[in-house]
Design a protein around this motif. Sequence first.
Motif, PDB file in Angstrom:
ATOM      1  N   MET A  90       0.811  -1.213   0.000  1.00 12.43           N
ATOM      2  CA  MET A  90       0.000   0.000   0.000  1.00 12.43           C
ATOM      3  C   MET A  90       0.847   1.267   0.000  1.00 12.43           C
ATOM      4  N   SER A  91       2.123   1.141   0.398  1.00  8.41           N
ATOM      5  CA  SER A  91       2.989   2.322   0.351  1.00  8.41           C
ATOM      6  C   SER A  91       3.239   2.782  -1.085  1.00  8.41           C
ATOM      7  N   VAL A  92       3.110   1.865  -2.044  1.00 11.79           N
ATOM      8  CA  VAL A  92       3.352   2.224  -3.446  1.00 11.79           C
ATOM      9  C   VAL A  92       2.256   3.145  -3.979  1.00 11.79           C
ATOM     10  N   PRO A  93       0.954   2.779  -3.912  1.00 10.48           N
ATOM     11  CA  PRO A  93      -0.060   3.724  -4.380  1.00 10.48           C
ATOM     12  C   PRO A  93      -0.097   5.012  -3.565  1.00 10.48           C
ATOM     13  N   ALA A  94       0.244   4.915  -2.261  1.00  6.57           N
ATOM     14  CA  ALA A  94       0.270   6.132  -1.450  1.00  6.57           C
ATOM     15  C   ALA A  94       1.343   7.092  -1.959  1.00  6.57           C
ATOM     16  N   ALA A  95       2.544   6.570  -2.215  1.00  2.00           N
ATOM     17  CA  ALA A  95       3.620   7.417  -2.745  1.00  2.00           C
ATOM     18  C   ALA A  95       3.287   7.921  -4.154  1.00  2.00           C
ATOM     19  N   PHE A  96       2.652   7.071  -4.954  1.00  2.00           N
ATOM     20  CA  PHE A  96       2.257   7.478  -6.307  1.00  2.00           C
ATOM     21  C   PHE A  96       1.263   8.635  -6.250  1.00  2.00           C
ATOM     22  N   ALA A  97       0.293   8.555  -5.348  1.00  2.00           N
ATOM     23  CA  ALA A  97      -0.703   9.623  -5.231  1.00  2.00           C
ATOM     24  C   ALA A  97      -0.071  10.936  -4.791  1.00  2.00           C
ATOM     25  N   LEU A  98       0.986  10.849  -3.998  1.00  3.81           N
ATOM     26  CA  LEU A  98       1.664  12.054  -3.510  1.00  3.81           C
ATOM     27  C   LEU A  98       2.759  12.534  -4.457  1.00  3.81           C
ATOM     28  N   GLY A  99       2.992  11.797  -5.539  1.00  2.00           N
ATOM     29  CA  GLY A  99       4.048  12.166  -6.472  1.00  2.00           C
ATOM     30  C   GLY A  99       5.440  11.905  -5.945  1.00  2.00           C
ATOM     31  N   ARG A 100       5.587  10.954  -4.999  1.00  2.00           N
ATOM     32  CA  ARG A 100       6.882  10.695  -4.366  1.00  2.00           C
ATOM     33  C   ARG A 100       7.413   9.291  -4.665  1.00  2.00           C
ATOM     34  N   LEU A 101       6.786   8.568  -5.551  1.00  2.00           N
ATOM     35  CA  LEU A 101       7.218   7.205  -5.825  1.00  2.00           C
ATOM     36  C   LEU A 101       8.583   7.200  -6.498  1.00  2.00           C
ATOM     37  N   SER A 102       9.460   6.286  -6.068  1.00  2.00           N
ATOM     38  CA  SER A 102      10.812   6.202  -6.612  1.00  2.00           C
ATOM     39  C   SER A 102      11.174   4.748  -6.890  1.00  2.00           C
ATOM     40  N   PHE A 103      12.226   4.582  -7.696  1.00  2.00           N
ATOM     41  CA  PHE A 103      12.716   3.233  -7.994  1.00  2.00           C
ATOM     42  C   PHE A 103      13.239   2.563  -6.732  1.00  2.00           C
ATOM     43  N   ALA A 104      13.885   3.330  -5.861  1.00  6.18           N
ATOM     44  CA  ALA A 104      14.405   2.771  -4.611  1.00  6.18           C
ATOM     45  C   ALA A 104      13.277   2.203  -3.758  1.00  6.18           C
ATOM     46  N   GLN A 105      12.125   2.888  -3.725  1.00  2.00           N
ATOM     47  CA  GLN A 105      11.004   2.368  -2.952  1.00  2.00           C
ATOM     48  C   GLN A 105      10.504   1.052  -3.523  1.00  2.00           C
ATOM     49  N   LEU A 106      10.429   0.938  -4.855  1.00  2.00           N
ATOM     50  CA  LEU A 106      10.020  -0.326  -5.468  1.00  2.00           C
ATOM     51  C   LEU A 106      10.973  -1.457  -5.082  1.00  2.00           C
ATOM     52  N   LEU A 107      12.278  -1.163  -5.056  1.00  2.00           N
ATOM     53  CA  LEU A 107      13.251  -2.172  -4.654  1.00  2.00           C
ATOM     54  C   LEU A 107      13.020  -2.627  -3.212  1.00  2.00           C
ATOM     55  N   VAL A 108      12.841  -1.660  -2.303  1.00  2.00           N
ATOM     56  CA  VAL A 108      12.647  -1.996  -0.893  1.00  2.00           C
ATOM     57  C   VAL A 108      11.372  -2.805  -0.704  1.00  2.00           C
ATOM     58  N   VAL A 109      10.301  -2.386  -1.350  1.00  2.00           N
ATOM     59  CA  VAL A 109       9.028  -3.104  -1.211  1.00  2.00           C
ATOM     60  C   VAL A 109       9.152  -4.518  -1.760  1.00  2.00           C
ATOM     61  N   SER A 110       9.829  -4.682  -2.885  1.00  2.00           N
ATOM     62  CA  SER A 110       9.980  -6.022  -3.458  1.00  2.00           C
ATOM     63  C   SER A 110      10.769  -6.939  -2.527  1.00  2.00           C
ATOM     64  N   VAL A 111      11.778  -6.392  -1.834  1.00  2.00           N
ATOM     65  CA  VAL A 111      12.562  -7.190  -0.879  1.00  2.00           C
ATOM     66  C   VAL A 111      11.701  -7.574   0.327  1.00  2.00           C
ATOM     67  N   VAL A 112      10.959  -6.613   0.862  1.00  2.00           N
ATOM     68  CA  VAL A 112      10.103  -6.878   2.027  1.00  2.00           C
ATOM     69  C   VAL A 112       9.060  -7.939   1.690  1.00  2.00           C
ATOM     70  N   VAL A 113       8.419  -7.799   0.529  1.00  2.00           N
ATOM     71  CA  VAL A 113       7.377  -8.748   0.141  1.00  2.00           C
ATOM     72  C   VAL A 113       7.973 -10.141  -0.087  1.00  2.00           C
ATOM     73  N   ALA A 114       9.132 -10.213  -0.732  1.00  2.00           N
ATOM     74  CA  ALA A 114       9.763 -11.509  -0.980  1.00  2.00           C
ATOM     75  C   ALA A 114      10.136 -12.197   0.334  1.00  2.00           C
ATOM     76  N   SER A 115      10.661 -11.457   1.291  1.00  2.00           N
ATOM     77  CA  SER A 115      11.020 -12.042   2.593  1.00  2.00           C
ATOM     78  C   SER A 115       9.778 -12.508   3.347  1.00  2.00           C
ATOM     79  N   ALA A 116       8.743 -11.675   3.329  1.00  2.00           N
ATOM     80  CA  ALA A 116       7.504 -12.048   4.018  1.00  2.00           C
ATOM     81  C   ALA A 116       6.855 -13.262   3.365  1.00  2.00           C
ATOM     82  N   ASP A 117       6.966 -13.373   2.046  1.00  2.00           N
ATOM     83  CA  ASP A 117       6.428 -14.548   1.348  1.00  2.00           C
ATOM     84  C   ASP A 117       7.065 -15.836   1.869  1.00  2.00           C
ATOM     85  N   ILE A 118       8.392 -15.817   2.008  1.00  2.00           N
ATOM     86  CA  ILE A 118       9.098 -17.019   2.475  1.00  2.00           C
ATOM     87  C   ILE A 118       8.690 -17.370   3.899  1.00  2.00           C
ATOM     88  N   ALA A 119       8.605 -16.360   4.773  1.00  2.00           N
ATOM     89  CA  ALA A 119       8.204 -16.617   6.158  1.00  2.00           C
ATOM     90  C   ALA A 119       6.776 -17.141   6.222  1.00  2.00           C
TER      91      ALA A 119
END
Length: 420
Positions: A90-119
Amino acid sequence: MTGRRALGRPFGWLWAAFAVSAYGTSLGFGAFPLIAVLVLHCGPAQVAALAATGRAVGALVAVPLGPWVEFRRKRPVMIATDLIRFAALMSVPAAFALGRLSFAQLLVVSVVVASADIAFKAANGTYLKALVPPRDLLVANGRFEATTWTSTMLGPPLGGAAIGLFGPVTTVVANAVSHLLSALGIRAIGGTEPPPARTTGAPRLRAGDLLEGWRHILADPTLRPLFFNAITVNGLIMASEPLLAVLLLDGLGFAPWQYGLVFAAPCVGGLIGSRLAHPLAARFGRHKVMLTAGALRACWPLGLAFVQPGIPGIVLVIVVQLGLVTCSGLFNPVLATYRLDHTAPDRVARTLSAWSISSSAAIAALTALWGLLAAVTGPRIAIALAGVLLLATPLLLPRRGNAPRNKLDADRGAAAPGTR
């Protein structure tokens, strides 16, 4: 009729939670690369880095999660990882709506989601082993597998349509909400879950716990060859997928809808294979079904190297993918059941997390390697080489079926957490 056997209300909630999460993930399939290209105007190198980094770094971060999950109640872990995925996505659409979305955020979110998937998968497998009697594990895993292939068949086309109608972050929102609904479903299971084996006396994570999953896999004469077979097959198949996209879309001029069709339509084979797993295993034996399906699934991908333009090419890809997916749909629930049968309850989470981490790392490494190979030889030759190597993978399957090491499982009744 055995495949339709009722497994109880708690399993029904667990299955419903799995289904809604699977459909949400399928709807969001490919959303991050699309956002990177359409919103952030990233080039091919950044898109490739996004795909590889999330899987590789997520696997590294997840290394201590298996032991951590092992010695905690599994339902709270599953709910927590669902909520973490919800918040991260949800941080992705929130940042997109505020005009603050960045490539670094996509990287961090993808890492968090991948780790949580394994757990989550480690906790889910452990909880399922306690929730369902051993005789019904294959039925339960078959239902999970059928749900996975159904969502894979329907999710990406619907997600593509949603992106076209409502914008690039739409499916990210849908994926996030699906994890929230999954958490609510797991919460609805109710009942009490007994504490894991080690909650007092040795509460701290020990260095030896980090490798216990791999030690168990490599020491078991059945799990060891299955492990190497699974990570090799999955790695080679996944490494070929980006190259096949380049070959079909760029080299052979397939339209995007044709590309979606040749991968969505064959998913019906996964549904068929998963539904056949239990009755075939009951008739011929699990080991024979696993050997046959595992060998047959390795025979199909080489055919993708011979695809041609036009209708013949579309038909060839659909036939090859249908054969591959049907065999995989039959093989996967039997494999999942073998893993649980050959793992003691106090090692399931560490074993499943070690398996997922190794698979993710192998896919990331082989995808990068095959990308370099394709740059030198072209995508068709790289796909052909992967297909040839896959033909040798049945040699890694166990020749004989060994009895489960944890004999206590064979004597367990249907009593399970949340069933009282």
